[in-house]
Design an enzyme around this catalytic site. Structure first.
Site, short mmCIF file in Angstrom:
data_model
loop_
_atom_site.label_atom_id
_atom_site.label_comp_id
_atom_site.label_asym_id
_atom_site.label_seq_id
_atom_site.Cartn_x
_atom_site.Cartn_y
_atom_site.Cartn_z
N LYS A 189 0.79 -1.24 0.04
CA LYS A 189 -0.05 0.08 -0.06
C LYS A 189 0.95 1.25 -0.21
O LYS A 189 0.60 2.05 -0.79
CB LYS A 189 -0.80 -0.09 1.42
CG LYS A 189 -1.60 1.48 1.65
CD LYS A 189 -2.33 1.11 2.81
CE LYS A 189 -1.75 1.60 4.16
NZ LYS A 189 -1.37 2.89 4.37
N ASN A 190 1.69 1.22 0.99
CA ASN A 190 2.76 2.31 1.14
C ASN A 190 3.66 2.75 -0.07
O ASN A 190 4.30 3.93 -0.18
CB ASN A 190 3.23 2.68 2.46
CG ASN A 190 2.38 2.81 3.35
OD1 ASN A 190 1.16 3.11 3.32
ND2 ASN A 190 2.52 2.65 4.73
N ARG A 246 -4.19 10.63 4.14
CA ARG A 246 -3.44 11.40 4.31
C ARG A 246 -2.20 11.43 3.01
O ARG A 246 -1.70 12.19 2.66
CB ARG A 246 -2.43 11.07 5.37
CG ARG A 246 -3.17 11.43 6.94
CD ARG A 246 -2.03 11.16 7.88
NE ARG A 246 -0.90 12.02 7.66
CZ ARG A 246 -0.70 13.10 8.01
NH1 ARG A 246 -1.55 14.05 8.54
NH2 ARG A 246 0.50 13.82 7.86
N CYS A 302 -4.32 12.97 12.85
CA CYS A 302 -4.87 11.75 12.86
C CYS A 302 -4.78 10.99 14.15
O CYS A 302 -4.52 11.66 15.01
CB CYS A 302 -4.33 10.91 12.00
SG CYS A 302 -2.76 10.22 12.32
N ARG A 307 1.04 14.85 13.12
CA ARG A 307 1.59 14.44 11.79
C ARG A 307 1.70 15.81 10.81
O ARG A 307 0.84 16.05 9.89
CB ARG A 307 0.72 13.13 11.12
CG ARG A 307 0.70 12.08 12.00
CD ARG A 307 0.06 10.88 11.33
NE ARG A 307 0.86 10.68 9.96
CZ ARG A 307 0.26 9.47 9.48
NH1 ARG A 307 -0.81 8.96 9.72
NH2 ARG A 307 1.07 8.91 8.27
N PRO A 308 2.65 16.65 11.08
CA PRO A 308 2.89 17.96 10.47
C PRO A 308 3.35 17.33 8.96
O PRO A 308 3.94 16.13 8.83
CB PRO A 308 3.85 18.55 11.05
CG PRO A 308 4.63 17.35 12.08
CD PRO A 308 3.86 16.40 12.08
N ASP A 358 5.62 19.76 7.63
CA ASP A 358 6.87 20.88 7.30
C ASP A 358 7.86 20.41 6.53
O ASP A 358 8.62 21.24 5.61
CB ASP A 358 7.21 21.16 8.77
CG ASP A 358 7.65 20.07 9.57
OD1 ASP A 358 7.16 19.22 9.73
OD2 ASP A 358 8.94 20.28 10.04
N ASP A 388 4.72 0.49 11.87
CA ASP A 388 3.52 -0.10 11.26
C ASP A 388 3.00 -1.45 12.08
O ASP A 388 2.20 -2.21 11.47
CB ASP A 388 3.30 0.08 9.85
CG ASP A 388 3.25 1.58 9.36
OD1 ASP A 388 2.80 2.16 10.29
OD2 ASP A 388 3.44 1.75 8.23
N ARG A 431 -8.82 -0.39 4.51
CA ARG A 431 -7.92 0.49 3.75
C ARG A 431 -6.48 0.05 3.48
O ARG A 431 -5.88 0.51 2.51
CB ARG A 431 -7.65 1.93 4.44
CG ARG A 431 -8.85 2.73 4.91
CD ARG A 431 -8.42 3.85 5.53
NE ARG A 431 -6.97 4.22 5.30
CZ ARG A 431 -6.27 4.95 6.03
NH1 ARG A 431 -6.38 5.16 7.39
NH2 ARG A 431 -5.12 5.09 5.56
N1 EPU Z 1 7.16 14.27 10.63
C1 EPU Z 1 7.46 15.69 10.92
N2 EPU Z 1 7.47 16.76 9.93
C2 EPU Z 1 7.13 16.19 8.49
C3 EPU Z 1 6.83 14.87 8.25
C4 EPU Z 1 6.87 13.75 9.41
O1 EPU Z 1 7.74 15.96 11.98
O2 EPU Z 1 6.94 16.93 7.56
C5 EPU Z 1 7.45 13.28 11.68
C6 EPU Z 1 6.00 12.47 11.56
O3 EPU Z 1 5.06 13.43 12.84
C7 EPU Z 1 6.46 11.60 12.79
C8 EPU Z 1 7.81 11.06 11.72
O4 EPU Z 1 8.17 12.53 11.35
O5 EPU Z 1 6.95 11.46 13.92
C9 EPU Z 1 7.80 10.10 10.71
O6 EPU Z 1 6.68 10.24 9.77
P1 EPU Z 1 6.64 10.13 8.35
O7 EPU Z 1 6.41 11.50 7.43
O8 EPU Z 1 7.78 9.21 7.85
O9 EPU Z 1 5.43 9.21 7.88
P2 EPU Z 1 4.17 9.52 6.82
O10 EPU Z 1 5.24 9.69 5.65
O11 EPU Z 1 3.32 10.21 7.12
C10 EPU Z 1 4.43 6.80 6.16
C11 EPU Z 1 3.68 5.69 6.22
C12 EPU Z 1 2.90 5.40 7.53
C13 EPU Z 1 3.95 4.96 8.46
C14 EPU Z 1 5.20 6.18 8.53
C15 EPU Z 1 6.32 5.64 9.21
C16 EPU Z 1 2.51 5.98 4.13
C17 EPU Z 1 1.37 6.47 3.22
N3 EPU Z 1 2.33 6.04 5.21
O12 EPU Z 1 3.75 7.93 6.91
O13 EPU Z 1 1.99 4.27 7.41
O14 EPU Z 1 3.49 4.62 9.58
O15 EPU Z 1 5.47 6.45 7.03
O16 EPU Z 1 7.15 4.57 8.48
O17 EPU Z 1 3.61 5.66 3.38
C18 EPU Z 1 0.30 2.86 7.85
O18 EPU Z 1 0.67 2.16 6.73
O19 EPU Z 1 -0.58 2.28 8.62
C19 EPU Z 1 0.89 4.16 8.15
C20 EPU Z 1 0.56 4.90 9.11
#
Ligand code: EPU
Length: 427
Positions: free
Chosen positions: A22-23, A93, A117, A122-123, A125, A312, A404
């Site tokens: 999925k991801n 997201r 969420c 989950r910013p 930035d 995850d 999902r």
């Molecule tokens: N973070 C920031 N700023 C940002 C982005 C992230 O501070 O701009 C922080 C987040 O709050 C978190 C950390 O950095 O503490 C890591 O977040 P990341 O951006 O890596 O998460 P994501 O890309 O939003 C993806 C997966 C998630 C998975 C995470 C971590 C997708 C669509 N989602 O999320 O998958 O938990 O990476 O590996 O790829 C799931 O499949 O159930 C799921 C939530």
């Protein structure tokens, strides 16, 4: 709304084939906005998130469909529309992954901010900082991120780390934008998750020039245009890991085929530590236990960026440790608040205390079936797994969360012997 009714007490035994990740597939679908020709993504999973992404892309002028065998075919003819509205982004997201491709291709975008969420703020930035480094003007208005790069994006050096480690979709967004930027982009602190590497391979098949795939330093030489491609999506390591934990929790034997065992090393290491047998070949992993009723050895985990233990799989691991012969510590370092499953597991008789980002899990010999509420995808999977070893019947409500990210999980668990059925009329 549908619910799952799980009757505990059966040792799972059998084989399951991993679906596509999925991801990986969701950002790859967004990559279709970058290319001129059709993009064929083979082995895409049949998931509601994939259908949501098809709708988001349709709104942006990208035609797409999913065929019966899973293959997703997408094509953006001409300039894409640039507005991704809240009604669609709020459902998922991952829709934020259209931001980089739109900014690169159309030189502007208006994408609703995804919001928080259930497991935290989950910013985004880092996504925005990366696009700014490539020359986009980024503003936030009325809940939307607006980007503008009138002359097109320009390559730059960017660092994409966050306080919690690298950002997976942040890396993907900036990397996709950089493929069409003028000149060279170097991303430091890139996420090394296999889904990022798989997206890189898909972009390369479309004509992108990317070096350092799989490493924290990605070097991208921008190209004039990208075309279509055919790409087979990598196996879903989280889905595979969930079935392995399902096998372990029931003291059973479960083999996952068509997956990449090396990508699950953190999980298989913990499974062995917890007292399970693990065997693996080039593209399969098997876990085996000593029979129904087996209690694992207490085994701590701390979630970390890849190749560490994945966040995850944290909820599923906690479900397993609920019946351990002793106390284990589960520490969440990626999303310190990702503990929505904890009170629901406690309702099933688990003994868990939370101390900030750590859950102290005191194993108990017995869990007891109960009606429980799914709150997010992985928490829901953990509740189903706990139901497999609980006395009596567990009803997991709001299974749309599970749909999902897990393709027909009820059918596939049944094929392994589990007593799980989907019923209408949940909460
Ligand atoms: N973070 C920031 N700023 C940002 C982005 C992230 O501070 O701009 C922080 C987040 O709050 C978190 C950390 O950095 O503490 C890591 O977040 P990341 O951006 O890596 O998460 P994501 O890309 O939003 C993806 C997966 C998630 C998975 C995470 C971590 C997708 C669509 N989602 O999320 O998958 O938990 O990476 O590996 O790829 C799931 O499949 O159930 C799921 C939530």
């Amino acid at each position: 709304m549908d619910k799952f009714v799980v009757e505990g007490g059966v040792r799972l035994d059998g084989r399951v084939t991993a679906a596509g990740a999925k991801n990986a597939v969701l950002p790859m679908m967004a990559a279709a906005l970058l290319g001129d020709g059709p993009l064929r993504l083979e082995r895409a999973p049949h998931l509601s998130d994939v259908r949501t992404m098809l709708k988001v892309l349709e709104g942006l002028g990208c035609e797409g469909r999913q065929e019966e065998d899973g293959t997703v075919v997408l094509e953006t003819k001409g300039e894409p529309n640039v507005v991704a509205p809240w009604e669609q982004v709020r459902k998922m997201r991952a829709s934020v992954c259209v931001l980089g491709p739109l900014t690169a291709r159309a030189h502007r975008a208006e994408v609703s901010l995804p919001g928080g969420c259930v497991f935290g703020v989950r910013p985004i930035d880092v996504h925005l900082r990366g696009l700014e480094a490539l020359g986009a003007r980024v503003t936030i208005e009325k809940g939307y991120v607006k980007t503008e790069a009138p002359g097109g994006l320009k390559g730059a050096e960017v660092f994409l780390g966050t306080a919690f480690g690298p950002s997976v979709t942040g890396t993907m967004n900036v990397m996709m934008a950089a493929t069409l930027a003028k000149g060279r982009t170097v991303i430091h602190g890139a996420a090394c998750e296999p889904e990022v590497a798989d997206l890189c391979r898909c972009l390369v098949a479309m004509g992108a020039n990317i070096d350092g795939i799989g490493s924290p330093r990605l070097v991208i030489e921008g190209v004039e245009r990208l075309g279509g491609a055919t790409h087979r999506v990598l196996a879903d390591r989280i889905e595979a890991g969930t079935y392995l934990v399902a096998g372990a929790i029931t003291g059973g034997r479960v083999r996952v085929d068509d997956c990449r065992p090396g990508q699950l090393a953190a999980l298989t290491d913990r499974l062995r530590e917890a007292g399970y047998g693990v065997e693996r070949g080039d593209d399969w992993i098997e876990v085996h236990g000593e029979g129904f009723g087996q209690r694992p050895r207490p085994t701590d985990v701390t979630t970390q960026p890849f190749p560490g233990f994945p966040t995850d799989l944290q909820a599923q691991w906690m479900a397993l440790m609920c019946r351990a012969e002793g106390v284990s510590l589960v520490t969440e370092r990626i999303y310190p608040d990702r503990y929505m499953h904890l009170p629901e597991l406690v309702r099933m008789g688990a003994r868990i205390r939370r101390q900030e980002a750590t859950a102290v899990v005191e194993g108990t010999p017995r869990l007891s079936g109960a009606p429980v509420m799914a709150s997010d995808l992985r928490a829901s999977a953990a509740l189903v797994l706990a139901g497999l070893v609980s006395d009596g019947v567990t009803e997991v409500h709001r299974v749309y969360h599970i749909d999902r990210g897990y393709e027909r999980i009820d059918d596939r668990l049944r094929a392994l012997g589990a007593k799980v059925r989907r019923e209408e009329g949940g909460e």
